[in-house]
Design a protein around this motif. Structure first.
Motif, PDB file in Angstrom:
ATOM      1  N   LEU A 100       0.834  -1.210   0.000  1.00  0.00           N
ATOM      2  CA  LEU A 100       0.000   0.000   0.000  1.00  0.00           C
ATOM      3  C   LEU A 100       0.871   1.264   0.000  1.00  0.00           C
ATOM      4  N   SER A 101       2.030   1.201   0.670  1.00  0.00           N
ATOM      5  CA  SER A 101       2.939   2.352   0.664  1.00  0.00           C
ATOM      6  C   SER A 101       3.467   2.617  -0.739  1.00  0.00           C
ATOM      7  N   PHE A 102       3.837   1.548  -1.447  1.00  0.00           N
ATOM      8  CA  PHE A 102       4.310   1.708  -2.832  1.00  0.00           C
ATOM      9  C   PHE A 102       3.205   2.303  -3.694  1.00  0.00           C
ATOM     10  N   ASN A 103       2.002   1.731  -3.558  1.00  0.00           N
ATOM     11  CA  ASN A 103       0.870   2.197  -4.367  1.00  0.00           C
ATOM     12  C   ASN A 103       0.581   3.669  -4.105  1.00  0.00           C
ATOM     13  N   THR A 104       0.581   4.049  -2.826  1.00  0.00           N
ATOM     14  CA  THR A 104       0.244   5.423  -2.455  1.00  0.00           C
ATOM     15  C   THR A 104       1.339   6.395  -2.891  1.00  0.00           C
ATOM     16  N   ALA A 105       2.606   5.977  -2.718  1.00  0.00           N
ATOM     17  CA  ALA A 105       3.709   6.845  -3.140  1.00  0.00           C
ATOM     18  C   ALA A 105       3.660   7.062  -4.651  1.00  0.00           C
ATOM     19  N   ALA A 106       3.482   5.982  -5.410  1.00  0.00           N
ATOM     20  CA  ALA A 106       3.382   6.098  -6.868  1.00  0.00           C
ATOM     21  C   ALA A 106       2.204   6.988  -7.235  1.00  0.00           C
ATOM     22  N   SER A 107       1.125   6.801  -6.517  1.00  0.00           N
ATOM     23  CA  SER A 107      -0.111   7.508  -6.808  1.00  0.00           C
ATOM     24  C   SER A 107       0.030   9.022  -6.653  1.00  0.00           C
ATOM     25  N   PHE A 108       0.674   9.461  -5.578  1.00  0.00           N
ATOM     26  CA  PHE A 108       0.769  10.907  -5.343  1.00  0.00           C
ATOM     27  C   PHE A 108       1.872  11.547  -6.176  1.00  0.00           C
ATOM     28  N   VAL A 109       2.939  10.800  -6.434  1.00  0.00           N
ATOM     29  CA  VAL A 109       4.024  11.369  -7.244  1.00  0.00           C
ATOM     30  C   VAL A 109       3.576  11.529  -8.703  1.00  0.00           C
ATOM     31  N   THR A 110       2.687  10.636  -9.162  1.00  0.00           N
ATOM     32  CA  THR A 110       2.250  10.704 -10.555  1.00  0.00           C
ATOM     33  C   THR A 110       1.034  11.592 -10.737  1.00  0.00           C
ATOM     34  N   ASN A 111       0.639  12.343  -9.700  1.00  0.00           N
ATOM     35  CA  ASN A 111      -0.523  13.238  -9.796  1.00  0.00           C
ATOM     36  C   ASN A 111      -1.822  12.438  -9.982  1.00  0.00           C
ATOM     37  N   THR A 112      -1.788  11.145  -9.612  1.00  0.00           N
ATOM     38  CA  THR A 112      -2.983  10.318  -9.768  1.00  0.00           C
ATOM     39  C   THR A 112      -3.900  10.442  -8.562  1.00  0.00           C
ATOM     40  N   ASN A 113      -3.314  10.218  -7.388  1.00  0.00           N
ATOM     41  CA  ASN A 113      -4.058  10.236  -6.135  1.00  0.00           C
ATOM     42  C   ASN A 113      -5.148   9.187  -6.078  1.00  0.00           C
ATOM     43  N   TRP A 114      -4.856   8.023  -6.658  1.00  0.00           N
ATOM     44  CA  TRP A 114      -5.648   6.828  -6.405  1.00  0.00           C
ATOM     45  C   TRP A 114      -5.449   6.491  -4.932  1.00  0.00           C
ATOM     46  N   GLN A 115      -6.518   6.182  -4.216  1.00  0.00           N
ATOM     47  CA  GLN A 115      -6.373   5.928  -2.781  1.00  0.00           C
ATOM     48  C   GLN A 115      -6.955   4.572  -2.422  1.00  0.00           C
ATOM     49  N   ALA A 116      -6.083   3.637  -2.086  1.00  0.00           N
ATOM     50  CA  ALA A 116      -6.534   2.312  -1.677  1.00  0.00           C
ATOM     51  C   ALA A 116      -6.663   2.248  -0.152  1.00  0.00           C
ATOM     52  N   TYR A 117      -6.640   3.423   0.501  1.00  0.00           N
ATOM     53  CA  TYR A 117      -6.747   3.495   1.965  1.00  0.00           C
ATOM     54  C   TYR A 117      -7.827   4.515   2.313  1.00  0.00           C
TER      55      TYR A 117
END
Lengths: 554, 219
Positions: A100-117
């Protein structure tokens, strides 16, 4: 006043506000990106960061700086999330799991802000502010920096330099995002959004029960979340949450914020290429698509077309807030899926097949009407390159755009750009459907379940971040695969854009002749709109037929 | 001795890291603290979550919906479904039970059989509870909101509940109806959003007409 009139007035108020901002904000951003002088604060930042702000970079160095910044950001954020319990203001939140940390870090750095939490049960205040929100600023600035480099490719002659990445990012943060965020965060607070460090606290309720209220520095996150087209909510319910979006007024302000930069950037483009009409043509295409999309989603939700739930309940009220109603929910849904924002003020999963399907299609268009900050403009400029090329083929001339020839090399980069996202979406959705465990993550069954998966893959590959939130996406498989797709969906296109910028900058401009295709007339607006719809429509039609279309015909 | 020269790749990433740290200080620390300072000074009511107090004690945020249910028969039974308290105006159904640590929607699709069954069951229950015909129950009474914390209901649903609340509180329906009318909020600026009644504020106002537990105790 009846619902229809009020709904129309609300759309008109938004359009007027955006139109009034177009010139001043667009021109201001153009000055920030082209001005010779550094601010004193900017010089301090360059010195602290150890970068040279006075030299322009080749496209490859510009790209390397962007990628190095992203790589460092992902690692930093990953570490921050893994270790959050050791920092102050963590509210006793546990360390976030590795996937989840990898997913969230990738998500915010790529301007996606997909949130699995869920923000309220997983993230402490420090990681929200100094981890996630920092990326809300800089990822938005990186998008604008990259489009600035592309525009310089058109304007510069016979050079291999496309600008300085660090200068572009720093100026966008300091001169545009930060001042606007401060002002609008205060406006949001005045209109009811909270801003405190209270943590969670218990109260005895009116009826004599108990409730745990959740405090937090919400307004400061909210402003940049919309302005930077990030979309990552402080709370799980995102902009449906009354603490993030307490009233129909804050709702309209938030929609305005998530659109204003991307809708004003075509003015910046026009100013930088020295021909405002070019910018008007681009913004006209964006406006046509946005308007049509608002009309389709609003009509579907109002008339409950093709939905049993709508007929049973009497209205499409499931997943929508009373204070907003259908008009304000549909307006938000369209705006957030046509930008790469991905904030939501209602549950898209519970929209009609027509309305929900349209939000998927909006993302499939590639986030270009008006798209994410910067990424929307470079996306539509790539499609403009394709449109000019198509027109060139029709009349048998070497196509040229803004005085630069579009040769094989340029078209290869544009084509690679256009192929990247659909490949990620369709292969990803195919993989997810091929595994029984990943299929089981769907909340709804049948065609709507497939729509949940298709929405998720479309959302992450286009760096949107909104969801048909029924999908249980917090699994190792989804966190890993979606995280990788977000990174590829953000940075592969960026590579092609910057390569194209370098290739264009090296050219000698060709003079305009009687045979040059004018790219500022209504004819070009129509051509570009047509190219966008055909390229995207044909690519995704089979997938849409299995999901929302099948559901609507059901 | 000359300082060691780092390989170019490492130099790039080191510069990137330093820039990230600078931005973290500016946008991640200074920015939220500045906004908090201004918000707490200038707009402390909103900045602190728009609290609603009884006798100086916060009992709600006027932005966040609450449950208005009867005490459980067996407080230790997690499976017991709480029953709505007839003495209070009832909010919309909530996917998260009005728990702010669990915000969110049902996410059920537009042709979901579960959602259709839920809506039918809610319609029957609300109609029986309020003593009205099932066809007249408004949509917001049978659907869950996006946040699960929606504090508002439609004026139609509020007026539907007047007789039941008045009866439970031994008040004249006209008196309760006038409290509802005072709490109907129009569209913001005349054209934004929908007319609505904030259930939390409405029920809070009812406490000034006498608390239902006191009424029940005196019966």
């Amino acid at each position: 006043m009846d619902d229809t009139l009020a709904g129309w007035l609300q759309v008109i108020a938004l359009v007027v506000a955006l139109a009034l901002s177009f010139r001043p904000l667009g021109d201001y951003m153009a000055r920030a990106l082209t001005g010779e002088r550094h601010w004193r604060a900017e010089r301090l930042i360059y010195r602290a960061g150890g970068v040279n702000g006075d030299v322009d970079q080749r496209w490859s160095v510009y790209l390397r700086s962007a990628l190095a910044f992203a790589a460092v950001s992902v690692l930093f954020l990953y570490g921050f999330l893994r270790l959050q319990s050791h920092f102050p203001l963590s509210l006793g939140m546990k360390p976030v799991s590795a996937d989840l940390s990898f997913n969230t870090a990738a998500s915010f750095v790529t301007n996606t802000n997909w949130q699995a939490y869920s923000g309220e049960s997983a993230m402490g205040y420090l990681v929200q502010m100094a981890g996630l929100a920092v990326q809300n600023f800089v990822s938005a600035a990186v998008g604008i920096a990259v489009v600035a480099a592309l525009i310089r490719g058109f304007t510069r002659k016979q050079t291999d330099r496309v600008g300085n990445f660090w200068v572009d990012v720093t100026r966008i943060v300091l001169r545009v995002l930060l001042p606007m965020s401060v002002v609008f965060a205060i406006v949001l607070v005045a209109a009811g959004v909270m801003q405190n460090f209270h943590g969670a606290y218990d109260i005895a309720t009116i009826a004599g029960g108990h409730q745990t209220l959740t405090g937090g520095p919400v307004a400061s996150q909210e402003a940049i979340k919309e302005l930077g087209t990030n979309g990552g909510g402080f709370y799980n319910a995102n902009s449906a949450h009354p603490f993030e979006n307490p009233s129909a007024l804050t709702n309209l302000i938030e929609i305005y914020l998530l659109l204003v930069i991307s809708f004003s950037l075509p003015r910046t483009f026009g100013a930088m290429v020295g021909d405002h009409r070019q910018g008007y043509a681009i913004v006209a295409v964006m406006a046509v698509i946005w308007t049509a999309s608002v009309a389709i989603v609003t009509a579907n939700e109002l008339h409950s077309v093709s939905s049993t739930v709508g007929h049973t309940a009497g209205a499409m009220a499931e997943g929508k807030e009373t204070r907003f109603g259908i008009w304000a929910s549909a307006l938000f849904a369209v705006s957030t899926t046509l930008t790469s924002c991905g904030a939501v003020n209602s549950a898209h999963d519970s929209y009609t097949p027509g309305g929900g399907g349209m939000t998927i299609f909006d993302m499939m268009l590639g986030e270009i009407a008006p798209g994410g900050t910067g990424s929307g403009l470079y996306g539509i400029l790539i499609l403009a390159v394709v449109a000019v090329f198509v027109a060139g083929l029709m009349v048998g001339r070497t196509p040229e755009y803004l005085g630069k020839k579009l040769r094989g090399r340029e078209m290869k980069f544009a084509s690679l750009y256009i192929l990247t996202t659909p490949a990620l979406v369709l292969v990803g959705a195919g993989l997810a459907m091929a595994f029984p465990g990943e299929r089981a993550a769907m909340l709804n069954s049948g065609a709507h379940g497939f729509s949940e998966v298709l929405y998720a893959l479309t959302s992450v590959a286009n760096n949107n971040g909104s969801a048909f939130a029924g999908l249980s996406a917090n699994t190792v498989w989804y966190n890993t695969v979606l995280g990788v797709i977000m990174i590829l969906g953000r940075f592969l296109p960026m590579v092609f854009v910057l390569a194209l910028a370098g290739s264009l900058a090296g050219q000698r401009p060709v003079p305009v002749t009687a045979g040059t295709l004018p790219t500022h007339r209504p004819q070009f607006v129509g051509l570009l709109t047509g190219v966008i719809l055909i390229v995207v429509g044909l690519t995704y039609f089979p997938a849409l037929a299995l999901g929302p279309l099948a559901e609507g015909l059901h | 001795m000359a300082p060691p020269v780092l390989p170019a790749v490492l130099r790039h990433h080191l510069a990137a890291l330093r820039m990230l740290l600078v931005f973290t200080v500016v946008t991640g620390v200074a920015y939220p603290l500045l906004v908090t300072a201004i918000a707490q000074t200038g707009f402390s009511h909103q900045a602190n979550g728009s609290p609603l107090a009884t006798n100086g004690e916060a009992v709600a945020s006027s932005l966040i919906g609450q449950n208005f249910t009867l005490p459980k028969k067996n407080p230790d039974d997690p499976n017991e479904v709480p029953r709505p308290d007839p003495a209070w105006f009832q909010p919309r159904p909530s996917a998260g039970g009005y728990d702010p640590t669990n915000s969110g929607a049902s996410n059920l699709g537009p042709n979901s059989t579960k959602l259709i069954a839920d809506i039918r069951a809610r319609r029957a229950a609300v109609a029986a509870f309020d003593g009205v015909s099932p066809a007249s129950v408004p949509a917001d009474a049978v659907t869950a909101s996006g946040s699960g914390l929606d504090p508002a209901i439609s004026p139609a649903y509020a007026y539907e509940q007047v007789d039941r609340v008045a009866k439970a509180r031994h008040l004249a329906p006209a008196q309760v109806r006038s409290v509802v009318t005072q709490h109907v909020q129009g569209r913001e600026l005349g054209f934004l959003g929908q007319p609505r009644v904030n259930v939390v504020e409405l029920n809070h106002a009812l406490t000034r007409l006498g608390h239902p537990s006191a009424l029940r105790a005196g019966r």
